[in-house]
Design an enzyme around this catalytic site. Structure first.
Site, PDB file in Angstrom:
ATOM      1  NE  ARG A   1      -2.539   0.892   3.355  1.00  0.00           N
ATOM      2  CZ  ARG A   1      -1.873   1.475   4.372  1.00  0.00           C
ATOM      3  NH1 ARG A   1      -1.539   2.755   3.889  1.00  0.00           N
ATOM      4  NH2 ARG A   1      -1.435   1.151   5.505  1.00  0.00           N
TER       5      ARG A   1
ATOM      6  CG  ASP B   1      -6.760  12.608 -18.143  1.00  0.00           C
ATOM      7  OD1 ASP B   1      -5.890  11.763 -19.081  1.00  0.00           O
ATOM      8  OD2 ASP B   1      -7.708  12.108 -17.835  1.00  0.00           O
TER       9      ASP B   1
ATOM     10  CE1 TYR C   1     -13.076   8.002 -18.878  1.00  0.00           C
ATOM     11  CE2 TYR C   1     -13.082   8.629 -16.613  1.00  0.00           C
ATOM     12  CZ  TYR C   1     -13.313   7.806 -17.853  1.00  0.00           C
ATOM     13  OH  TYR C   1     -13.610   6.214 -17.071  1.00  0.00           O
TER      14      TYR C   1
ATOM     15  CE  LYS D   1      -9.358   3.723 -20.254  1.00  0.00           C
ATOM     16  NZ  LYS D   1      -9.816   5.350 -20.012  1.00  0.00           N
TER      17      LYS D   1
END
Ligand SMILES: *Cc1c(COP(=O)(O)O)cnc(C)c1O
Length: 389
Positions: A55, A181, A109, A206
């Protein structure tokens, strides 16, 4: 999280394969193994954030990717996250506090749009949308509390590119943090750090991974900012699993060869569609008719594998195309090796009001294509057949 040892690899095609990989190799393994261990033995760490633990984003699988991603964008540092949305939400929550104001490009987005409009106000964070290509209108939205300017380097689904040079100058003049982004161009086509943008955010789901088989994200940029995001991510918990790290590293190794093909096939397909009698309008920045063609050609190294188009004949023609097409898969998301087709008005932008869609130019018949790496001849033949009467 360092990129120093990568300076020997100058070119992107070498960096995707070699940057960040451990030296010396672990037990001689040519490929960085998966460290499927939640915790690691104490090595004298005194700070909680330095304890090796999945983590805390600092296992060998994380640090390999961090160095590689920083090298790809010629940035100081990088951080991987459990998804693109984890990268975006954690970054916004790191730098925005109650009372702060965010300037944000419209046509975002969908997930980011919902986060900004739905979640930020509940935390007392205010925002204003601005058009990315209307720099003259930005100043009137500025407030004394404005902290950051958020862009997308290529918008979905119209592939608009904001006036980035003006945005960077505006942010600098007003002391705003710049966040972008950069999912659609990928580091192959655009590297925000080279233009002085503070933080670049990715959905690695992506192009970076490229095989439609994991969800992951990344934050890339100035070292002290990325370190702040890492500490916030350590608390919020959106860390990438080591097995997904391994798959992402494997995917990135072919980014350059894949992107070359995506760029080339999308250009060919866009040119073909723009001359097809069954097509009314094509949106692709590689076409001279695109409003930001010159800007994109100046700042980017490629026009990406994303395009959208409207067939002649409205929504009925769109339905007919979806019934007749064989090669493109009807599925959301993008950036993988297989060609995908969606109707934004009923998928990614269904949450937006019809008026907002109309204002932004997203018609009900608009089709978005993520051009894969199949033969462009096969693709063109399939589009021709499906769009012909
Ligand atoms: C997919 C996408 C995201 C969200 O990424 P996830 O990995 O699905 O969380 C953010 N921005 C853009 C531009 C995207 O395409």
């Amino acid at each position: 999280m360092t990129g120093e040892k990568n300076v020997v690899w100058k070119r992107l095609a070498t960096k995707v394969v070699r940057a960040g990989e451990p030296e010396p190799r672990i037990a001689g393994a040519v490929v960085t193994p998966i460290f499927q261990s939640a915790m690691f033995e104490y090595g004298g760490e005194s700070d909680y954030h330095d304890l090796q633990y999945i983590r805390l984003n600092n296992t060998p699988n994380h640090t390999t990717l961090h160095a590689k991603l920083a090298a790809l964008e010629n940035a100081e540092a990088a951080l991987v996250t459990a998804s693109g949305m984890a990268a975006i939400s954690t970054t916004l929550l790191t730098f925005l506090s109650p009372g702060d104001h965010l300037l944000v490009q419209d046509c975002l987005y969908g997930g980011t749009h919902d986060l900004v409009t739905g979640d930020l106000p509940r935390l007392g964070i205010e925002f204003d949308f601005v058009a990315g290509d209307d720099s003259g209108a930005w100043e009137e939205k500025l407030r004394p509390t404005t902290k950051a300017f958020y862009f997308e380097s290529m918008s979905n689904p119209l592939l608009q590119v904001p006036d980035l040079e003006a945005g960077i100058a505006f942010a600098r003049a007003h002391g705003l943090l710049t966040m972008i982004d950069n999912t659609f161009p990928s580091p192959c086509n655009f590297r925000p750090a080279e233009h002085g943008i503070d933080l670049s955010l990715h959905s690695c789901t992506k192009y970076l991974n490229g095989h439609s088989d994991i969800v992951a994200g990344a934050v890339i940029g100035r070292r002290e900012l990325v370190e702040e995001v890492r500490r916030k991510l350590n608390h919020l918990g959106g860390s990438l699993d080591p097995h997904a790290c391994f798959l992402l590293d494997r995917g990135i190794k072919t980014l350059v060869v894949r992107m070359r093909q995506h760029n080339e096939s999308a250009q060919r397909l866009a040119e073909f569609l723009s001359e097809h009698p069954g097509v009314k309008q094509v949106n692709y920045p590689g076409l001279a008719s695109h409003p930001q063609h010159a800007l994109t050609a100046r700042l980017f190294d490629g026009f990406s594998g994303m395009l959208s188009f409207e067939p002649q004949g409205g929504i009925d023609a769109t339905r007919r195309y979806f019934e007749k097409k064989r090669l493109p898969v009807s599925a959301p998301s993008l950036g993988g090796v297989e060609t995908l087709a969606t109707i934004p008005a009923t998928t990614s932008h269904a949450g937006m009001s019809p008026q907002d869609r109309q204002r932004l130019g997203i018609t009900d018949s608009l089709i978005r294509i993520s051009v894969g790496i199949e033969s462009s001849e096969d693709l063109i033949e399939d589009f021709d057949r499906a769009l012909s009467p």
